[in-house]
Design an enzyme around this catalytic site. Structure first.
Site, PDB file in Angstrom:
ATOM      1  CB  ILE A 191      12.707  19.931  15.679  1.00 57.46           C
ATOM      2  CG1 ILE A 191      12.781  19.289  17.157  1.00 57.46           C
ATOM      3  CG2 ILE A 191      11.583  21.213  15.796  1.00 57.46           C
ATOM      4  CD1 ILE A 191      11.424  19.188  17.869  1.00 57.46           C
TER       5      ILE A 191
ATOM      6  CG  HIS B  12       3.485  11.548  20.876  1.00 59.63           C
ATOM      7  ND1 HIS B  12       4.808  11.936  20.697  1.00 59.63           N
ATOM      8  CD2 HIS B  12       2.935  11.489  22.141  1.00 59.63           C
ATOM      9  CE1 HIS B  12       5.059  11.726  22.219  1.00 59.63           C
ATOM     10  NE2 HIS B  12       4.132  11.705  22.642  1.00 59.63           N
TER      11      HIS B  12
HETATM   12  C1  GRF Z   1       6.298   4.968  17.151  1.00 60.97           C
HETATM   13  O1  GRF Z   1       5.819   4.291  18.023  1.00 60.97           O
HETATM   14  C2  GRF Z   1       5.420   6.450  17.033  1.00 60.97           C
HETATM   15  O2  GRF Z   1       4.454   6.591  17.881  1.00 60.97           O
HETATM   16  C3  GRF Z   1       6.821   7.361  17.597  1.00 60.97           C
HETATM   17  O3  GRF Z   1       7.651   6.524  17.120  1.00 60.97           O
HETATM   18  C4  GRF Z   1       7.564   5.061  16.978  1.00 60.97           C
HETATM   19  C5  GRF Z   1       8.311   4.793  15.798  1.00 60.97           C
HETATM   20  O4  GRF Z   1       8.087   3.326  15.615  1.00 60.97           O
HETATM   21  N1  GRF Z   1       6.655   8.712  16.993  1.00 60.97           N
HETATM   22  P1  GRF Z   1       8.201   2.771  14.241  1.00 60.97           P
HETATM   23  O5  GRF Z   1       9.745   3.104  13.504  1.00 60.97           O
HETATM   24  O6  GRF Z   1       7.268   3.161  13.246  1.00 60.97           O
HETATM   25  O7  GRF Z   1       8.465   1.401  14.165  1.00 60.97           O
END
Ligand code: GRF
Length: 187
Positions: A90, A107
């Site tokens: 956070i 997200h």
């Molecule tokens: C992504 O799917 C994003 O939506 C979420 O965390 C994941 C990270 O994946 N916040 P990566 O590390 O970019 O492969």
């Protein structure tokens, strides 16, 4: 084109980081990835920073003033956009005060639905018909700030957490760059 210096924060795989690095190599993409920050020493995504010769820093988030250390780094690298790509910490209110409307996050759901963790399992459990991903500005509440881009797809009843994640992330690789282009588009 004069590009904006940006920093990507990661904690894990870094597939979005890799995608953003590749997109940023295009001369008309609005940002450079000038710095990668991870809160985990073993984040796989750090390999992409190494591969593409981007400065990387692992920050020990247990130290009391770690956000102050991050702020100093951001100043040093003249960063004006922070992209959170799977960053699992956070960010404090006081940090955000220094970077108002300059921190964005991706997200894996159609916000405001399914904020927080374990998104895919909750989407399956809830028998949602559609899902997607959202890029939004970060404010002091979790997964809450103004939405920049949201993309949708329909869920196949046969989808499980694994296939949903794969489909969502494939969509993320289009959505994150598109959101960045939108931010810097001159009207
Ligand atoms: C992504 O799917 C994003 O939506 C979420 O965390 C994941 C990270 O994946 N916040 P990566 O590390 O970019 O492969």
């Amino acid at each position: 084109m004069v590009k904006v210096n940006s920093c990507v924060f990661i904690s894990g795989n870094g597939s979005n980081l890799k995608n953003l690095i590749i997109r940023s190599r295009n001369y008309n993409f609005p940002i450079n990835i000038s710095l990668v920050i991870s809160n985990k020493t073993d984040a796989y995504g750090l390999n992409y920073a190494k591969k593409y010769a981007i400065p990387l820093v692992v920050i020990n988030t247990k130290s009391r003033n770690y956000e102050y250390q991050i702020l100093n780094l951001l100043k040093k690298y003249k960063i004006s956009l922070i992209c959170l790509a799977g960053y699992m910490k956070i960010i404090s209110k006081s940090f955000l005060r220094n970077f108002r409307n300059k921190v964005i996050n991706i997200h894996p759901s159609l916000l405001p639905k399914f904020k927080g963790l374990n998104t895919y399992s909750r989407i399956i459990k809830n028998k949602e018909k559609k899902t997607g991903c959202t890029v939004h500005y970060v404010d002091e509440k979790l997964d809450n700030g103004n939405i920049i881009v949201k993309k949708i797809f329909f869920i196949n009843p046969k989808d499980d957490e694994k296939t949903l994640k794969k489909k969502t992330q494939t969509l993320e690789y289009k959505t994150f760059p598109e959101a960045i282009i939108r931010i810097y588009r001159k009207n």
